[in-house]
Design a protein around this motif. Sequence first.
Motif, mmCIF file in Angstrom:
data_model
loop_
_atom_site.group_PDB
_atom_site.id
_atom_site.type_symbol
_atom_site.label_atom_id
_atom_site.label_comp_id
_atom_site.label_asym_id
_atom_site.label_seq_id
_atom_site.Cartn_x
_atom_site.Cartn_y
_atom_site.Cartn_z
ATOM 1 N N ALA A 154 56.512 -60.722 -70.947
ATOM 2 C CA ALA A 154 57.252 -60.539 -69.382
ATOM 3 C C ALA A 154 57.513 -59.624 -68.809
ATOM 4 N N HIS A 193 54.260 -58.433 -65.346
ATOM 5 C CA HIS A 193 53.857 -59.246 -63.855
ATOM 6 C C HIS A 193 52.830 -60.979 -64.882
ATOM 7 N N GLY A 217 52.829 -62.617 -67.513
ATOM 8 C CA GLY A 217 54.582 -63.303 -68.513
ATOM 9 C C GLY A 217 55.397 -63.880 -67.771
ATOM 10 N N THR A 252 59.262 -60.998 -75.299
ATOM 11 C CA THR A 252 59.564 -59.585 -75.372
ATOM 12 C C THR A 252 60.248 -58.521 -75.625
ATOM 13 N N ASN A 291 60.992 -56.143 -75.472
ATOM 14 C CA ASN A 291 62.093 -55.546 -74.826
ATOM 15 C C ASN A 291 61.959 -55.878 -73.283
ATOM 16 N N LYS A 345 45.014 -56.981 -53.198
ATOM 17 C CA LYS A 345 46.330 -57.138 -53.836
ATOM 18 C C LYS A 345 47.326 -58.061 -52.938
ATOM 19 N N ALA A 374 61.899 -59.922 -79.545
ATOM 20 C CA ALA A 374 61.293 -59.812 -80.689
ATOM 21 C C ALA A 374 59.578 -59.555 -80.058
ATOM 22 N N VAL A 406 55.472 -60.735 -81.200
ATOM 23 C CA VAL A 406 54.700 -61.195 -82.291
ATOM 24 C C VAL A 406 53.895 -60.916 -82.644
ATOM 25 N N VAL A 447 49.461 -53.576 -71.582
ATOM 26 C CA VAL A 447 48.851 -52.549 -72.707
ATOM 27 C C VAL A 447 50.028 -51.861 -73.937
ATOM 28 N N ALA A 453 52.965 -53.142 -79.795
ATOM 29 C CA ALA A 453 52.682 -54.205 -80.691
ATOM 30 C C ALA A 453 51.924 -53.878 -81.791
ATOM 31 N N THR A 465 44.739 -46.595 -69.425
ATOM 32 C CA THR A 465 44.572 -46.705 -67.483
ATOM 33 C C THR A 465 45.907 -45.034 -67.832
ATOM 34 N N GLY A 466 46.004 -44.540 -66.867
ATOM 35 C CA GLY A 466 46.907 -43.254 -66.113
ATOM 36 C C GLY A 466 47.841 -43.651 -65.410
ATOM 37 N N ALA A 481 46.261 -63.606 -70.011
ATOM 38 C CA ALA A 481 46.923 -64.054 -68.468
ATOM 39 C C ALA A 481 46.922 -62.024 -68.926
ATOM 40 N N GLN A 496 46.861 -57.618 -68.302
ATOM 41 C CA GLN A 496 45.577 -56.401 -68.158
ATOM 42 C C GLN A 496 45.393 -57.490 -69.967
ATOM 43 N N TYR A 543 49.167 -54.479 -61.185
ATOM 44 C CA TYR A 543 50.439 -56.393 -61.392
ATOM 45 C C TYR A 543 49.843 -57.534 -60.736
HETATM 46 C C1 LIG Z 1 50.939 -45.838 -67.706
HETATM 47 C C2 LIG Z 1 50.325 -47.022 -66.607
HETATM 48 C C3 LIG Z 1 49.057 -47.088 -65.785
HETATM 49 C C4 LIG Z 1 48.888 -47.765 -65.016
HETATM 50 N N1 LIG Z 1 48.537 -47.409 -63.929
HETATM 51 C C5 LIG Z 1 47.539 -48.770 -63.048
HETATM 52 C C6 LIG Z 1 46.956 -48.422 -62.147
HETATM 53 O O1 LIG Z 1 46.780 -46.975 -61.658
HETATM 54 N N2 LIG Z 1 46.258 -49.108 -60.748
HETATM 55 C C7 LIG Z 1 46.679 -50.389 -61.296
HETATM 56 O O2 LIG Z 1 46.063 -51.251 -60.964
HETATM 57 N N3 LIG Z 1 47.402 -50.878 -62.095
HETATM 58 C C8 LIG Z 1 47.968 -49.458 -63.438
HETATM 59 N N4 LIG Z 1 48.473 -50.360 -64.611
HETATM 60 C C9 LIG Z 1 48.525 -51.673 -64.831
HETATM 61 C C10 LIG Z 1 49.928 -52.512 -64.316
HETATM 62 O O3 LIG Z 1 50.676 -52.071 -65.231
HETATM 63 C C11 LIG Z 1 49.329 -53.452 -65.306
HETATM 64 O O4 LIG Z 1 48.397 -53.873 -64.704
HETATM 65 C C12 LIG Z 1 50.067 -54.571 -65.367
HETATM 66 O O5 LIG Z 1 52.103 -54.284 -65.961
HETATM 67 C C13 LIG Z 1 50.341 -55.481 -66.427
HETATM 68 O O6 LIG Z 1 50.807 -56.667 -66.187
HETATM 69 P P1 LIG Z 1 51.020 -57.709 -67.746
HETATM 70 O O7 LIG Z 1 51.708 -58.919 -67.110
HETATM 71 O O8 LIG Z 1 49.641 -57.769 -68.068
HETATM 72 O O9 LIG Z 1 50.652 -56.690 -69.286
HETATM 73 P P2 LIG Z 1 52.814 -55.603 -68.637
HETATM 74 O O10 LIG Z 1 53.415 -55.333 -68.322
HETATM 75 O O11 LIG Z 1 51.585 -54.484 -70.094
HETATM 76 O O12 LIG Z 1 53.422 -55.727 -69.594
HETATM 77 C C14 LIG Z 1 53.168 -56.501 -71.071
HETATM 78 C C15 LIG Z 1 54.020 -57.565 -71.532
HETATM 79 O O13 LIG Z 1 53.752 -58.425 -72.838
HETATM 80 C C16 LIG Z 1 55.408 -57.444 -74.391
HETATM 81 N N5 LIG Z 1 54.421 -57.264 -75.568
HETATM 82 C C17 LIG Z 1 52.975 -57.292 -75.272
HETATM 83 N N6 LIG Z 1 53.474 -57.565 -77.094
HETATM 84 C C18 LIG Z 1 53.792 -57.457 -77.876
HETATM 85 C C19 LIG Z 1 54.252 -58.667 -78.961
HETATM 86 N N7 LIG Z 1 53.551 -58.817 -79.778
HETATM 87 N N8 LIG Z 1 55.416 -59.471 -78.579
HETATM 88 C C20 LIG Z 1 56.150 -59.752 -77.403
HETATM 89 N N9 LIG Z 1 55.956 -59.290 -76.742
HETATM 90 C C21 LIG Z 1 54.555 -58.135 -76.429
HETATM 91 C C22 LIG Z 1 56.020 -56.323 -73.560
HETATM 92 O O14 LIG Z 1 56.519 -55.578 -74.142
HETATM 93 C C23 LIG Z 1 55.543 -56.752 -71.938
HETATM 94 O O15 LIG Z 1 56.864 -57.215 -72.249
HETATM 95 C C24 LIG Z 1 49.096 -48.952 -65.535
HETATM 96 C C25 LIG Z 1 49.969 -49.152 -66.868
HETATM 97 C C26 LIG Z 1 50.401 -48.743 -67.113
HETATM 98 C C27 LIG Z 1 51.292 -48.568 -68.351
#
Ligand SMILES: Cc1cc2nc3c(=O)[nH]c(=O)nc-3n(C[C@H](O)[C@H](O)[C@H](O)COP(=O)(O)OP(=O)(O)OC[C@H]3O[C@@H](n4cnc5c(N)ncnc54)[C@H](O)[C@@H]3O)c2cc1C
Length: 624
Positions: free
Chosen positions: A20, A22, A24, A42, A44, A62, A129, A131, A163, A186, A205-206, A373, A375, A382
């Motif tokens: 949940a 960007h 989700g 999610t 959390n 972006k 919860a 998955v 991530v 997860a 990533t960092g 969809a 990362q 995002y």
């Molecule tokens: C430390 C860090 C540094 C970053 N640096 C950059 C950067 O420099 N430049 C950049 O462009 N982007 C960066 N990002 C990346 C950016 O945050 C992500 O691209 C973006 O948040 C991806 O969104 P997403 O929705 O794909 O996944 P995320 O934001 O990772 O969210 C994943 C979601 O999935 C849920 N989830 C995962 N597994 C399960 C499961 N099994 N069951 C239930 N829920 C689950 C989590 O709770 C969360 O809600 C960074 C991210 C982090 C963590």
Amino acid sequence: MSNSKHTFLEYSAQAAVVGAVHAGCEAALALARTGIDTVLLTLNLDSIAFLPCNPSIGGTAKGHLVREIDALGGEMGIVADDTALQIRMLNVGKGAAVQSLRAQSDKNAYHREMKRVLENTPNLRIIQAEVSEILVENHQCVGIKTTYGGVISCQAVILCTGVYLNGETITGQVVQKSGPNGFAPANYLTQSLIDIGFKVRRFKTGTPARVDSRTVDYSKCEIQNGDEDIYPFSFMHDKAPENKMPCYLTYTNLQTHGIIMDNLDRSPLYDGTILSTGPRYCPSIETKVVRFKDKERHQIFLEPEGADTLEVYVQGMSTSMPHDVQKLMYKSVAGLENADIMRYGYAIEYDCIDTLDVLPTLEFKKVSGVYTAGQINGTSGYEEAAAQGLMAGLNASLKLRGLPPFVLRRDEAYIGVLIDDLVTKGTDEPYRMMTSRAEHRICLRQDNADFRLTEKGKEVGLVREDRYQRYLLRKEKYEELLRSLQTRVPQKEATAFLAGYGYGEPSGGVSYADMLKRSIPLKDIMAHFNVFSEYPKNVLETAEITVKYEGYLKQGWELIEKAKRLEEKVLPEDINYHEIHGLRLEAREKLDRVRPFNLGQAGRISGVNPADVSVLMVWLATRT
Ligand SMILES: Cc1cc2nc3c(=O)[nH]c(=O)nc-3n(C[C@H](O)[C@H](O)[C@H](O)COP(=O)(O)OP(=O)(O)OC[C@H]3O[C@@H](n4cnc5c(N)ncnc54)[C@H](O)[C@@H]3O)c2cc1C
């Protein structure tokens, strides 16, 4: 933590979205808003729409993605406007094609607002919860299971796990199983993905430290305020967000670089602790110092994380150095000499899939109803995540409604470029969108995203009537203005006005459009001739660009028509590339791996060269 053996039916729904943030959020909204009974899960609820890295939405290319998500009926643009601390237009010194919006976002407000939107969306249930398993029967998704034994039966699941899959944070030699910011990782789902046929690899990533604003000496930095008089992210808004808080610019220096080089052996990036692949275009400060040895300083932006917090994000200094080294590094930067670190920088490693295994609809080729969809697809950012979430959610919804898929071409949208690159070329490192990736960028500008996409969003059922009416009104005004710009100005007045810009007496009548083509700003024409002030800024902007760049746009459309001819040459689904005489071995293998839909896509596969495309063209011609 264990994975419960006891199972029970938690919900039966049509679709489930795992994650949940960007990706989700957009996927869940696209499903629920098109009438699909959806469950959003999610790890959390407090991480809903979390910004784990830079507190900003948009930036070069972006910003284009955010405008396109908005034009299609997505949510990111609206929430970004409503929770912005400041907004700027980047690259104003360059052409209209690369100008991009970037907003500083209030992280907590962004989370709260998107959570409020989700909680108030009909057809959508949210549950905290983990998955642990995808349930599959005869290559068809039939549900998901949580670590607590809850089963959600459904025909479609959108994996937006970011991530978190086997997430590990690394700082110095300290490696911990963790998601970002201490959220739980997860630990089970990756095995289930492998069991159903996904290829999984590890990316990294960092992020930099966050410092206490009270301990920053801003007098040693350059203030950076937001821009006035620009347009907002969302076409649903008339005015850009108010600029509430500034950012500040400072720099690293040779002392900073020295501290890093002296401690490089303690960097997990250089001592072998981190082996996975990181984002080339968001490198850590260690990598920048090593890679650009001749640079005496690197830009650092101090960005507020929110109006209700003192945390300041130190953009440009992402690091995974040990804490004691980080303390020295940050304190060596002008303005941060006395800075207190509230959160240290860290790196995170996570599992992601190979997108050559998914279709342009983002559906998994091997199991129907499983979509990926964000990362998890190997992208970084995002905006890239949100765009994929929207498209995966939409396509799952269309399939559940028995309607044809929705795939955007490279000449229609940056979203089309993003997804085509992923499913045709794949990526071996975190993929970040850039304007240079879009060959048709002159036509894919931020300002005309609604003209390109809102009709399509309406056709697939995501664009609501209020947005559609706003779009129709803007289009009507725009076409009206284009006609009015052709109005000829009395010779005498035109000559006097043009002289002010160093132009001689024009031969024959001159229209306002002619003046624009002479690169005379529309605002000057409006002020001098007292015309067109009734038109809103976003109509004036698009009309001015359309007239001023008429020549380039014409060339752009001709290129698009040429590219389209190859896109329209459809390749049969059951084609056997190994039987086609004249195709090189590498091309046969790559074509068989990707299974392109048409000749255009075939030509973009790395390892398939123009000669191979000609062989396919002849083969296709002999079949018909
Ligand atoms: C430390 C860090 C540094 C970053 N640096 C950059 C950067 O420099 N430049 C950049 O462009 N982007 C960066 N990002 C990346 C950016 O945050 C992500 O691209 C973006 O948040 C991806 O969104 P997403 O929705 O794909 O996944 P995320 O934001 O990772 O969210 C994943 C979601 O999935 C849920 N989830 C995962 N597994 C399960 C499961 N099994 N069951 C239930 N829920 C689950 C989590 O709770 C969360 O809600 C960074 C991210 C982090 C963590």
